[in-house]
Design a protein around this motif. Structure first.
Motif, PDB file in Angstrom:
ATOM      1  N   TYR A  72       0.829  -1.207   0.000  1.00 21.18           N
ATOM      2  CA  TYR A  72       0.000   0.000   0.000  1.00 21.18           C
ATOM      3  C   TYR A  72       0.858   1.249   0.000  1.00 21.18           C
ATOM      4  O   TYR A  72       1.978   1.243   0.502  1.00 21.18           O
ATOM      5  N   ASP A  73       0.271   2.331  -0.490  1.00 17.79           N
ATOM      6  CA  ASP A  73       0.796   3.644  -0.149  1.00 17.79           C
ATOM      7  C   ASP A  73      -0.148   4.213   0.903  1.00 17.79           C
ATOM      8  O   ASP A  73      -1.108   3.546   1.322  1.00 17.79           O
ATOM      9  N   CYS A  74       0.110   5.416   1.371  1.00 20.81           N
ATOM     10  CA  CYS A  74      -0.640   5.935   2.524  1.00 20.81           C
ATOM     11  C   CYS A  74      -2.143   6.049   2.261  1.00 20.81           C
ATOM     12  O   CYS A  74      -2.960   5.570   3.054  1.00 20.81           O
ATOM     13  N   SER A  75      -2.513   6.666   1.155  1.00 23.53           N
ATOM     14  CA  SER A  75      -3.933   6.853   0.876  1.00 23.53           C
ATOM     15  C   SER A  75      -4.601   5.554   0.444  1.00 23.53           C
ATOM     16  O   SER A  75      -5.788   5.339   0.710  1.00 23.53           O
ATOM     17  N   GLY A  76      -3.834   4.679  -0.191  1.00 20.95           N
ATOM     18  CA  GLY A  76      -4.365   3.367  -0.564  1.00 20.95           C
ATOM     19  C   GLY A  76      -4.706   2.533   0.659  1.00 20.95           C
ATOM     20  O   GLY A  76      -5.721   1.828   0.681  1.00 20.95           O
TER      21      GLY A  76
END
Length: 128
Positions: free
Chosen positions: A32-36
């Protein structure tokens, strides 16, 4: 941890992702990235969807709330200019007790809300 609220369920999902790799643009389940991570936590745990990227999440996800009213699952944000939602560059999930789950660095991790200092912390959180 026995989840009661939708926010609790989002936190439980985020805890289950701890240690997974940070992947720019990552929506899971591998990384994941942060918003994901924030979006996946709410979508997978409670079926709640909202914008994909951090600045749009800050501007439109659920309802804004003061930082002193954060509950488990609420989203917190950092921006280059705290009066401009288009400058938001990072999202994390509040766990409570001044702790957050976030995708940053190399992995999804549990950290302190104040680890980055308060200069870039946006004035409101959001409750999806």
């Amino acid at each position: 941890f026995s989840p009661v609220t939708p926010g609790d369920r989002a936190v439980l999902f985020a805890f289950q992702q701890l240690g997974k790799p940070y992947i720019y643009g990552g929506n899971g389940p591998v990384g994941y990235d942060c918003s994901g991570l924030a979006l996946a936590a709410w979508t997978q745990s409670d079926g709640i969807g909202f914008a994909r990227v951090s600045d749009d999440q800050y501007n439109t996800a659920g309802v804004p709330l003061p930082m002193d009213s954060l509950e488990a699952g609420d989203l917190v944000f950092w921006g280059y200019t705290t009066t401009d939602w288009t400058s938001v560059y990072h999202t994390a999930i509040s766990v409570g007790g001044g702790r957050i789950v976030e995708a940053t660095g190399d992995v999804v991790q549990l950290n302190s809300l104040d680890q980055w200092g308060s200069a870039d912390l946006m004035p409101n959180g959001r409750r999806p």
